[in-house]
Motif scaffolding. Sequence first.
Motif, short mmCIF file in Angstrom:
data_model
loop_
_atom_site.label_atom_id
_atom_site.label_comp_id
_atom_site.label_asym_id
_atom_site.label_seq_id
_atom_site.Cartn_x
_atom_site.Cartn_y
_atom_site.Cartn_z
N GLU A 127 14.77 -26.02 34.63
CA GLU A 127 13.77 -27.05 34.96
C GLU A 127 13.73 -27.42 36.44
OE1 GLU A 127 11.81 -27.86 32.48
OE2 GLU A 127 13.02 -26.79 31.00
N ALA A 128 14.37 -26.67 37.33
CA ALA A 128 14.36 -26.99 38.75
C ALA A 128 12.95 -26.87 39.32
CB ALA A 128 15.32 -26.08 39.51
N LYS A 144 14.27 -17.63 38.94
CA LYS A 144 13.77 -16.84 37.82
C LYS A 144 14.81 -16.62 36.72
CE LYS A 144 14.81 -12.31 39.90
NZ LYS A 144 14.22 -11.10 40.52
N HIS A 145 16.06 -16.88 37.02
CA HIS A 145 17.12 -16.69 36.03
C HIS A 145 17.29 -17.90 35.11
CE1 HIS A 145 18.22 -13.01 38.07
NE2 HIS A 145 18.37 -13.67 39.20
N PHE A 146 16.48 -18.95 35.30
CA PHE A 146 16.61 -20.17 34.52
C PHE A 146 15.26 -20.53 33.91
CE2 PHE A 146 19.87 -20.23 37.75
CZ PHE A 146 21.00 -20.66 37.07
N LYS A 185 9.94 -24.26 38.39
CA LYS A 185 8.58 -24.32 38.91
C LYS A 185 8.61 -24.43 40.42
CE LYS A 185 5.70 -26.82 36.62
NZ LYS A 185 4.98 -27.99 36.02
N ILE A 186 7.75 -23.66 41.07
CA ILE A 186 7.59 -23.72 42.52
C ILE A 186 6.12 -23.98 42.81
CG2 ILE A 186 7.73 -22.44 44.69
CD1 ILE A 186 10.07 -20.87 43.46
N ILE A 187 5.85 -25.05 43.56
CA ILE A 187 4.49 -25.38 43.99
C ILE A 187 4.37 -24.97 45.45
CG2 ILE A 187 2.71 -27.14 44.13
CD1 ILE A 187 3.82 -26.76 41.31
N ALA A 188 3.61 -23.91 45.73
CA ALA A 188 3.42 -23.42 47.10
C ALA A 188 2.11 -23.98 47.62
CB ALA A 188 3.39 -21.89 47.11
N VAL A 189 2.19 -24.81 48.66
CA VAL A 189 1.04 -25.55 49.17
C VAL A 189 0.62 -24.95 50.51
CG1 VAL A 189 0.16 -27.82 49.82
CG2 VAL A 189 1.92 -27.62 48.04
N ASN A 221 7.26 -17.98 38.55
CA ASN A 221 6.46 -19.19 38.30
C ASN A 221 6.19 -19.90 39.62
OD1 ASN A 221 5.04 -21.22 37.16
ND2 ASN A 221 6.77 -22.16 36.07
N ILE A 222 5.32 -19.30 40.43
CA ILE A 222 4.88 -19.89 41.68
C ILE A 222 3.42 -20.29 41.51
CG2 ILE A 222 4.48 -19.54 44.15
CD1 ILE A 222 6.70 -17.46 44.11
#
Length: 286
Positions: A106-107, A128-130, A134-138, A159-160
């Motif tokens: 959940e990081a 990706k191993h967890f 979530k990564i929000i690329a702005v 999950n970008i």
Amino acid sequence: MSDELPPNNIVIDDTSPFGRYAPPSLPALIISMTRPLGTQWLAKRMIFLLRRLALIGMDKCADTVLFGARLRLYTSGNVSEKRALFSPKLFDNEERIALNKLAAAEAVLIDIGANVGLYSFSVAESFKHFNGTKIIAVEAHPQIARRLKYNCSLNPELNIQIDEVGISDAEGFMPMALDMKNIGQTRLLKHGEETASQTVNVPVMSLMGLIAKHQLTHIDGLKIDVEGHEEAVILPFLETAPDELLPKIIIIEDNRRQWLSDVIAAVAKRGFTLSQKTRLNLIFSR
């Protein structure tokens, strides 16, 4: 001021299949030689000289695997891409290591000023191993965002999520000054600021607005690299964010000479300590 970028002012190929720009044999050999090199003076000199040699025989971009991801990186016009292509250890290595340590179920990372996604892809290698990361690329620059979108399309398993918006202390639209020599130095103009650079209007929102848009309940890492506009991003957030939204790590580009407020004191007031100062950035933790 123009609302549209002129055609062909930035090289983009987001239609050719990955591998179209595989580096020729000599540049590929040089890339394999320079990437493992360290950060000492002699290593930097070797990287610089070998990179100049490699670029002679290279196309406008290079399809490569970096940070475990397939990426199309461009060989001119963006210092970050060129540096990461040949020498990722010289591209904010301490900062990326700190963010990678956040990897857990959940990081969440918010990457503001994502450029073509180098921070995002580096962290995604660990995330990706967890489950549930979530990564929000702005990224507000329309053409840089196209490069970022293409790189994300090459790695659908990561999950970008891309948000093509600027982060500021306002909602609506703001002018962005374009740096045509190094697109990574493109920046939002401060209120009332004039510039001789070409500009384009881009949509903007607050950091709290971004958090609400993506329905985030917590943030683990926050990286802000917006070429002097950092205080407009972070100060409203620090003033209004509840404790549960405060990140574990904040990385801010060190542009204190351009700031009108004491950003460091404002961050410290919310319980953060300056854990590390690198060549370009400030790393805060709590």
